[in-house]
Write an enzyme that holds these catalytic residues in place. Structure first.
Site, PDB file in Angstrom:
ATOM      1  N   GLU A 277      10.498   2.106  12.574  1.00 50.54           N
ATOM      2  CA  GLU A 277      11.547   1.092  12.657  1.00 50.54           C
ATOM      3  C   GLU A 277      12.957   1.690  12.735  1.00 50.54           C
ATOM      4  OE1 GLU A 277      11.038  -1.780   9.531  1.00 50.54           O
ATOM      5  OE2 GLU A 277       9.101  -2.429  10.301  1.00 50.54           O
TER       6      GLU A 277
ATOM      7  N   GLU B 149       1.904  -2.178  11.314  1.00 49.30           N
ATOM      8  CA  GLU B 149       2.097  -2.891  10.043  1.00 49.30           C
ATOM      9  C   GLU B 149       1.956  -4.380  10.296  1.00 49.30           C
ATOM     10  OE1 GLU B 149       5.778  -2.147   7.911  1.00 49.30           O
ATOM     11  OE2 GLU B 149       5.641   0.012   8.285  1.00 49.30           O
TER      12      GLU B 149
HETATM   13  C1  FCB Z   1       8.741  -2.883   7.072  1.00 50.32           C
HETATM   14  C2  FCB Z   1       8.744  -1.462   6.558  1.00 50.32           C
HETATM   15  C3  FCB Z   1       7.777  -1.211   5.439  1.00 50.32           C
HETATM   16  C4  FCB Z   1       7.682  -2.381   4.492  1.00 50.32           C
HETATM   17  C5  FCB Z   1       7.493  -3.677   5.240  1.00 50.32           C
HETATM   18  C6  FCB Z   1       7.345  -4.893   4.350  1.00 50.32           C
HETATM   19  O1  FCB Z   1       9.982  -3.173   7.637  1.00 50.32           O
HETATM   20  O2  FCB Z   1       8.460  -0.563   7.590  1.00 50.32           O
HETATM   21  O3  FCB Z   1       8.151  -0.032   4.809  1.00 50.32           O
HETATM   22  O4  FCB Z   1       8.753  -2.394   3.648  1.00 50.32           O
HETATM   23  O5  FCB Z   1       8.549  -3.879   6.122  1.00 50.32           O
END
Ligand code: FCB
Length: 440
Positions: free
Chosen positions: A166, A346
């Site tokens: 990110e 994620e």
């Molecule tokens: C993302 C992050 C991760 C976590 C999630 C909830 O932005 O990459 O580390 O905090 O959100």
């Protein structure tokens, strides 16, 4: 009942990040990171929580890998803490830190779990921040040197390397909104940080390739589609404008088209970053994969203001639960960009879990959140999206940045007093999905 079966080699996994789980913040030679500094600064993190101990994964990783094995995970995405392996960011190396990741990888492979490494999940060495951090273009070169150290050490066993997690959050939450380390609030600095991170990504990919052309190099973006609240034409136009000017398109366009988005560049006026000759080719070189972190969408009204979705479910993060936007996002970007193979790196949800009298954590909302998103991913694959795997965020409850320990995303509950781990119901359910390679 419909059964959604996934491709036979689909990679089911879970993800974590170094600062959120490792703890041992100053042990065995580890250097200070910007997150150590930030969380130790009063007022920055809810309740003054820090990652000093977190889930104590640095000491408990064998137990955590045993739990991964129990779940049947095929892959595990973790990040490397740069200051653990190179305490001041440049030299010398810290042998104990390198040994830790070496042993982590060996144990994962022994458990038949593929390691996916991320080189930067936000814990820059503080010593480099002191020299200007991501404002300083030299940091990009130090990052390439650090990449070489890690690839030489682990590249015989780790095949998938993500440069950054990110970059948008690192640049903007850290340098524009000041909610993340290093806590700066300056648009010009944020845009320069974003650019230098992209340069660092490009140099890192070159480094990975030069060391071993068989390795898979990629990056992880968080993408929040911008959508219209009720669907009127004025709203659709406003949503599109806000997407085009936003941070997600900045990274998609630079990485996959080789130029800054026209709307975003114009909107940034005199604040746009300094770009050196050759940067855009460096930034947009071919990748082997892209990771997408998907949690929710941005909903806007006709004036482009962010609004809440009426009647919708929201998680503890105050993020709307809206799985169909994942399908729309995957199919849209696959149409608009020439993308490499994709992974969901994620996806998951924070809910207020309670430990029941039976000693279990009954978390049906997390299970249904995951189930709905898996089904949308399945639909995207059916429609031609080249999605190869899915990492649930997160393996463990952990340190959720500015929110400290108040948000629990884990498949596995962590009692922070005792460090006891307990599989939540959603974890047992996920183990079944992996076993069947299907969702019902
Ligand atoms: C993302 C992050 C991760 C976590 C999630 C909830 O932005 O990459 O580390 O905090 O959100």
């Amino acid at each position: 009942m419909t059964i959604y079966r996934f491709p036979s080699n689909f990679l089911w996994g879970a993800a974590t990040a170094s600062y959120q789980i490792e703890g041992a913040w100053n042990q065995d030679g580890k250097g200070e990171s910007i997150w150590d500094r930030f969380s130790h600064t009063p007022g920055k993190v809810t309740h003054g929580d820090t990652g000093d101990v977190a889930c104590d994964h640095y000491h408990r990783y064998p137990e955590d890998i045993a739990l991964m094995r129990q779940l049947g995970l095929k892959a595990y995405r973790f990040s490397i803490a740069w200051p653990r392996v190179i305490p001041n960011g440049v030299a010398p190396l810290n042998p104990a830190g390198l040994d830790f990741y070496d042993s982590l990888v060996d144990r994962l492979l022994a458990a038949n779990i593929q390691p996916f490494a991320t080189l930067y999940h936000w814990d820059l060495p503080q010593a480099l921040e002191d020299k200007g951090g991501w404002q300083n273009r030299d940091t990009a070169h130090y990052f390439a040197d650090y990449t070489a150290v890690m690839v030489k050490r682990l590249g015989d066993r780790v095949k998938h390397w993500a440069t950054f997690n990110e970059p948008g959050v690192a640049a903007f939450a850290g340098n524009l909104w000041g909610e993340h380390a290093p806590g700066i609030k300056d648009i010009k600095m944020a845009l320069q940080a974003a650019h230098n991170i992209l340069v660092a990504h490009g140099l890192s990919v070159q480094t990975i390739r030069s060391l071993d052309s068989q390795l898979q190099a990629g990056i992880v973006l968080n993408l929040w589609p911008h959508e219209a609240a009720t669907g009127s034409p004025a709203e659709i136009a406003a949503a599109e404008k806000s997407w085009q000017e936003g941070g997600d398109v900045l990274f998609l366009d630079t990485l996959f088209l080789g130029h800054y988005p026209v709307a975003g560049w114009q909107a940034s006026g005199a604040n746009h970053p300094q770009v050196a000759p050759g940067d855009m080719a460096l930034i947009s070189q071919k990748l082997d994969f892209m990771g997408i972190n998907y949690y929710s969408r941005v909903l806007v009204d006709a004036s482009g203001e962010r609004v809440r979705a009426e009647g919708a479910e929201y998680t503890e993060m105050n993020w709307e639960v809206h799985a169909p936007a994942l399908y729309r996002l995957l199919t849209r970007i696959s149409r608009e960009y020439r993308l490499p193979p994709l992974y969901i790196t994620e996806n998951g949800a924070a809910f207020q879990d309670t430990l029941s009298a039976d000693g279990k954590i009954h978390d049906p909302r997390r299970e249904s959140y995951l189930r709905e998103h898996f089904i949308q991913a399945h639909q995207a694959i059916q429609n031609g999206v080249d999605l190869r795997g899915y990492f649930v965020w997160s393996l463990l409850d952990n340190f959720e940045w500015g929110h400290g320990f108040t948000k629990r995303f884990g498949l596995i509950r962590v009692d922070y007093e005792t460090q006891k781990r307990t599989l939540k119901d959603s974890a047992e359910w996920y183990a079944g999905v992996i076993r069947e390679n299907a969702v019902e």
